[in-house]
Design an enzyme around this catalytic site. Structure first.
Site, PDB file in Angstrom:
ATOM      1  N   ASP A 185       5.509  30.930  -3.968  1.00 34.22           N
ATOM      2  CA  ASP A 185       6.250  31.823  -5.032  1.00 34.22           C
ATOM      3  C   ASP A 185       6.713  32.987  -4.523  1.00 34.22           C
ATOM      4  OD1 ASP A 185       5.361  30.173  -7.613  1.00 34.22           O
ATOM      5  OD2 ASP A 185       5.084  32.025  -8.851  1.00 34.22           O
ATOM      6  N   CYS A 236      -2.713  34.610  -2.420  1.00 34.95           N
ATOM      7  CA  CYS A 236      -2.368  35.188  -1.218  1.00 34.95           C
ATOM      8  C   CYS A 236      -3.601  36.963  -1.866  1.00 34.95           C
ATOM      9  CB  CYS A 236      -1.490  36.047  -1.836  1.00 34.95           C
ATOM     10  SG  CYS A 236       0.278  35.037  -1.019  1.00 34.95           S
ATOM     11  N   SER A 240       5.319  39.505 -11.794  1.00 37.84           N
ATOM     12  CA  SER A 240       4.609  38.704 -10.787  1.00 37.84           C
ATOM     13  C   SER A 240       2.877  39.432 -10.961  1.00 37.84           C
ATOM     14  CB  SER A 240       4.276  39.220  -9.151  1.00 37.84           C
ATOM     15  OG  SER A 240       3.589  38.483  -8.123  1.00 37.84           O
ATOM     16  N   GLU A 296       9.752  34.794 -11.909  1.00 38.96           N
ATOM     17  CA  GLU A 296       9.367  36.506 -11.418  1.00 38.96           C
ATOM     18  C   GLU A 296       9.716  37.813 -11.282  1.00 38.96           C
ATOM     19  OE1 GLU A 296       4.367  34.413 -11.375  1.00 38.96           O
ATOM     20  OE2 GLU A 296       5.616  35.418  -8.927  1.00 38.96           O
ATOM     21  N   CYS A 346      -2.482  27.792  -5.275  1.00 38.64           N
ATOM     22  CA  CYS A 346      -1.142  28.942  -5.866  1.00 38.64           C
ATOM     23  C   CYS A 346      -0.774  28.783  -7.035  1.00 38.64           C
ATOM     24  CB  CYS A 346      -0.372  28.333  -4.878  1.00 38.64           C
ATOM     25  SG  CYS A 346      -0.628  29.379  -2.865  1.00 38.64           S
ATOM     26  N   ASP A 347      -0.219  29.637  -7.575  1.00 40.99           N
ATOM     27  CA  ASP A 347       0.748  29.486  -8.700  1.00 40.99           C
ATOM     28  C   ASP A 347       0.118  28.682 -10.336  1.00 40.99           C
ATOM     29  OD1 ASP A 347       1.437  31.513  -6.650  1.00 40.99           O
ATOM     30  OD2 ASP A 347       1.805  32.146  -9.169  1.00 40.99           O
ATOM     31  N   LYS A 348       1.710  28.112  -9.610  1.00 39.89           N
ATOM     32  CA  LYS A 348       1.724  26.365 -10.588  1.00 39.89           C
ATOM     33  C   LYS A 348       0.867  25.795 -10.660  1.00 39.89           C
ATOM     34  CE  LYS A 348       4.100  29.928 -11.893  1.00 39.89           C
ATOM     35  NZ  LYS A 348       3.993  30.290 -10.800  1.00 39.89           N
TER      36      LYS A 348
END
Length: 550
Positions: A78, A191, A466, A442, A119-121
């Protein structure tokens, strides 16, 4: 065993010969076949080390009496996709991840899966696949990035997004910007703050699908992460033997635990979107009102970046999610009888305790008495919208100002760099929802630049923000503009009133005027007309439903 359909009987002689071609032995085929779903790639910092995690998981499976078989899953960074057309693919990749895991696991009749996201998704995509397949599964992530150090302070990637705004407004020069960017991301891992990836990895623990430490042990602590992966490999064999499946674990009680923890730690606003999508696959109804009711009774007991200065390594030192759940359980808001991949929540948190009270506060001394995420509604968001309340400064919790309307993120960025956004405005970014984006981008770039510039404005969008965003940033406005939601009819200068404690978002325009604007509205042409994103836009539902595909 489920895998018997690909390895037992005379009609499976050809199947067995194909396994032998890969070096598997008859003894291997007598054991449970465990898929190791590895989202390793060389484009995401949180995934660059996942070969080591997968290898450890395979050792754990083999030592516990199973046969591990690795296959890949895709992932999008992202941070690198942020602020350009690449972000259109981020949320949309969640569905591809779930679909591809379903395809491979369904085609090869695995007895169980070890899911390795970070991470994210990727995290919610894998959890969606687990709920959909409903075969024994355990999640072991890659762990968070260490915070960087600059001038004796912890910094992270969110610092760098905001540094762009400081540079553009002349607060720092090019040399300082370069020095900061060299220092910000100190290791592999997701992150360092409580952004979306780390929020979801923490909630995986709270849901019961990951082991203690899954969300907080830093990626740089590779020995500890590999140990966790080996344990996960052993756990999946136990789950297969007992036939404990994801829907046995991801019950309504488990989702309520996850939401409660989310509110207690002030996780990313994207967690609402993802929990709705996972619950949809588990066939559990999660109304948005549940998020708000649980928020109202959950004290906010950690203050991590972007809402504070602590990072994931601090939460890990403080006792992790088990300590958070133990503390929240003291006021009776955690279901301790909920099942996890390793037993009951009560057993998991029995020995947990807070070791850094500066990081995890007690419930009688919280940062705030209510949770980190708020659900707002009003004539501008009839189907609700979401804000990360814990990352909003007190003086911005109630805000009113004239609308400054943009039909894309790119328009906002151009206006910001041209110094055309003013103090006191409510910046409206529309046609960036699930269908309109498409993909519900985002908006970290504009929010971070606004923060870096020191502008006192609120932001409102049918897209997303985000997990690294801070400020009065309200996303997921539903219905979205592309569906003819009221956000499509806002005009420059309209007064918008935001009351986060009161949970309201109001456009100060009469119903008659809104009806007139609706009648005159012409739906725009789709931004993307072919390929995956075009198909996605035709099938995706509202963000209030989790932006899942019909």
């Amino acid at each position: 065993m489920r895998s018997d359909i690909v390895k037992k009987g005379s009609t499976k002689a050809a199947h067995r010969s194909l396994f032998y071609a890969m070096g598997y032995t008859p003894e291997d085929l007598d054991k449970p076949l465990i898929g190791i779903v590895n989202s390793f790639n060389e484009i995401i910092p949180g995934h660059i080390h996942l070969r080591d995690i997968a290898q450890a998981a395979k050792l754990g499976v083999a030592s516990a009496g199973g046969t591990p078989m690795e296959f890949p899953a895709i992932g999008v960074c992202d941070g690198i996709a942020m602020g350009h057309k690449g972000m259109n693919f981020s949320l949309a990749s969640r569905e591809l991840i779930a679909d591809s895991i379903e395809a491979v696991a369904g085609a090869h009749a695995f007895d169980g899966l070890v899911l390795i996201p970070n991470c994210d998704k990727v995290v919610p995509g894998m959890l969606m696949a687990a709920a959909r397949l409903n075969i024994p599964c355990v999640v072991v992530s890659g762990g968070p990035m260490l915070a960087g150090r600059y001038e004796a302070k912890d910094i992270s990637v969110s610092t760098m997004f905001e540094a762009a705004g400081k540079y553009e407004s002349g607060k720092i020069d090019a040399e300082e910007l370069d020095n900061m960017e060299q220092a910000a991301c100190a290791s592999c891992g997701s992150c360092a703050g409580l952004f979306t990836a780390n929020s979801m990895n923490c909630l995986t623990e709270a849901l019961g699908m990951g082991l203690p430490g899954n969300g907080t042990i830093p990626a740089a602590y590779l020995g500890a992460r590999k140990k966790l992966a080996k344990q996960a490999g052993a756990v999946i064999i136990d789950l297969v033997k007992k036939d404990i499946k994801p829907r046995d674990i991801m019950t309504l009680k488990a989702f309520e635990n996850a939401i409660t923890v989310d509110m207690g730690i002030g996780g990313s606003s994207n967690t609402v979107l993802h929990l709705l999508a996972i619950a949809n696959e588990a066939e559990i109804e999660l109304p948005l009102s549940l998020f708000d009711s649980l928020s109202a009774k959950t004290p906010y007991i950690t203050k991590l970046s972007p809402g504070g200065t602590h990072h994931m390594q601090d939460l890990n030192e403080a006792g992790g999610i088990s300590a958070v759940m133990k503390e929240l359980s003291t006021i009776g808001i955690i279901h301790t009888d909920a099942l996890t991949v390793t037993g009951l929540v009560a057993d998991r948190i029995k020995e947990a305790h807070i070791t850094r009270p500066d990081v995890i506060h007690t419930t009688d001394n919280p940062y705030r008495k209510t949770g980190g995420i708020a659900v707002l509604s009003g004539n501008l968001a009839p189907e609700n919208c979401i804000v990360k309340e814990s990352a909003v400064e007190d003086h911005m919790l109630v805000f009113e100002g004239p609308a400054h309307v943009f039909d894309s993120e790119e328009e906002v960025l151009d206006a910001l760099l041209a110094k055309k956004v003013n103090h006191g405005e409510v910046v409206v970014i529309r046609y960036e929802g699930p269908k309109g984006g498409p993909g519900m981008k985002e908006m970290l770039n504009p929010t971070a630049i606004i923060t870096g510039m020191g502008l006192k404005v609120a932001l409102l969008t049918d897209g997303r923000f985000s997990g690294a965003t801070r400020g009065a940033c309200i996303g997921h406005v539903s219905p979205e503009a592309m569906d003819g939601g009221p956000i499509a009819f806002v005009e420059n200068g309209d007064i918008i009133s935001i009351n986060i404690p009161g949970r309201t978002l109001t456009l100060q325009v009469s119903d008659e005027e809104l009806a007139k604007r609706r009648a005159a509205w012409i739906k725009p042409e789709p931004k993307v007309k072919k390929g995956y994103l075009a198909r996605y836009a035709k099938l995706v539902t509202s963000s209030s439903k989790g932006a899942v595909l019909k």
